[in-house]
Design an enzyme around this catalytic site. Structure first.
Site: not given
Ligand code: NDP
Length: 255
Positions: A69, A95, A162, A166
């Site tokens: 992305v 996301n 970070y 956000k």
């Molecule tokens: P995860 O680390 O479990 O998942 C992150 C997702 O983002 C994966 O599907 C990963 O897939 C994808 N991703 C990361 N970098 C890229 C990239 N360059 N291109 C495409 N896809 C990408 O994270 P969470 O589910 O915990 O978090 C999801 C969102 O929620 C994030 O934005 C996070 O900052 C936010 N958030 C999370 C919190 C938490 O406590 N977990 C709290 C507050 C916000 P892949 O590696 O295959 O590309």
């Protein structure tokens, strides 16, 4: 239309970036359950395929796209493929995100930049690319992943990049919402508290006191507690909601 019907996404086309695990996967599965046609977009092909199999196992019409992305060309290709294969996009969930801890005194420019490339610039670029199509159709809902880290300074870990990324997502959400409200496109963000996923999988035990015990509800969230808020914002149930940052944190930001 009944109250429950307003939450339906029947026939709507939704893109969920980072939809192959964690919060994004819960949103993708939830949207499919609500009747949406879903495109999951992330880098790990195997996880994409596994999630696609789950979606299709539910009877959903879905595709998975391997894309970074942070690359505008990948996002443009994403829109072309989704539009050709599924139809124009009704819902975009920005996301995908990364996070890591680093002291401000030693954080280097490359790591600072990496956070912004994925957490902020990608949200901006995807919103612009998909937003152009939505504005042309005068319809659409964009949902961005914010965080309580954009509202407060977390402890005990330091992760200034970070938090700033956000906070910027929250303000980008409001800016685009204002600009596109009269053009039929709603833009909102979700600001979760600590949700147990892979983003910080080693830290949940180390920081349990601060991240869990001090939360008024005294627990972490699960990804499927975030998905219903995304459904509200994506569907007609949220038809008058734009520019909002929905805090879902078990009370973390109350004190
Ligand atoms: P995860 O680390 O479990 O998942 C992150 C997702 O983002 C994966 O599907 C990963 O897939 C994808 N991703 C990361 N970098 C890229 C990239 N360059 N291109 C495409 N896809 C990408 O994270 P969470 O589910 O915990 O978090 C999801 C969102 O929620 C994030 O934005 C996070 O900052 C936010 N958030 C999370 C919190 C938490 O406590 N977990 C709290 C507050 C916000 P892949 O590696 O295959 O590309």
């Amino acid at each position: 239309m009944s109250l429950f019907d307003k939450f339906s996404l029947r026939g709507k086309v939704a893109i969920v970036t980072g939809g192959n695990r964690g919060i994004g996967k819960a949103i993708a599965l939830g949207f499919a359950e609500a009747g949406a046609v879903v495109a999951v977009v992330a880098r790990d092909e195997k996880k994409n395929e596994d999630t696609l199999a789950e979606l299709r196992g539910m009877g959903a019409n879905a595709i998975a796209l391997t894309a970074n992305v942070a690359e505008r060309s990948d996002l443009e290709a994403m829109l072309r493929t989704v539009t050709d294969e599924l139809g124009p996009v009704d819902v975009l969930v920005n996301n995908a995100g990364i996070g890591f801890h680093a002291d401000a005194l030693t954080l280097d420019d490359a790591d600072w930049r990496r956070i912004f490339d994925i957490n902020l610039d990608a949200v901006w670029m995807a919103s612009q690319i998909v937003g152009r199509q939505m504005v042309a159709r005068k319809a659409g809902s964009i949902i961005n992943s914010g965080s309580i880290s954009g509202l407060i300074v977390n402890r005990p870990q330091w992760h200034s990049a970070y938090g700033v990324s956000k906070a910027a997502v929250h303000h980008l959400t409001k800016s685009l919402a204002a600009e596109w409200a009269s053009k039929g496109v709603r833009v909102n963000a979700i600001a979760p508290g600590y949700v147990k996923t892979e983003i910080a999988n080693t830290e949940y035990d180390d920081y349990r006191h601060y991240w869990r015990d001090e939360v008024p509800m005294q627990r972490y969230a699960t990804p499927d507690e975030i998905a219903p808020i995304a459904l509200l914002l994506a569907s007609d149930a949220g038809s008058f909601i734009t520019g909002s940052v929905f805090v879902v944190d078990g009370g973390y930001t109350l004190w």
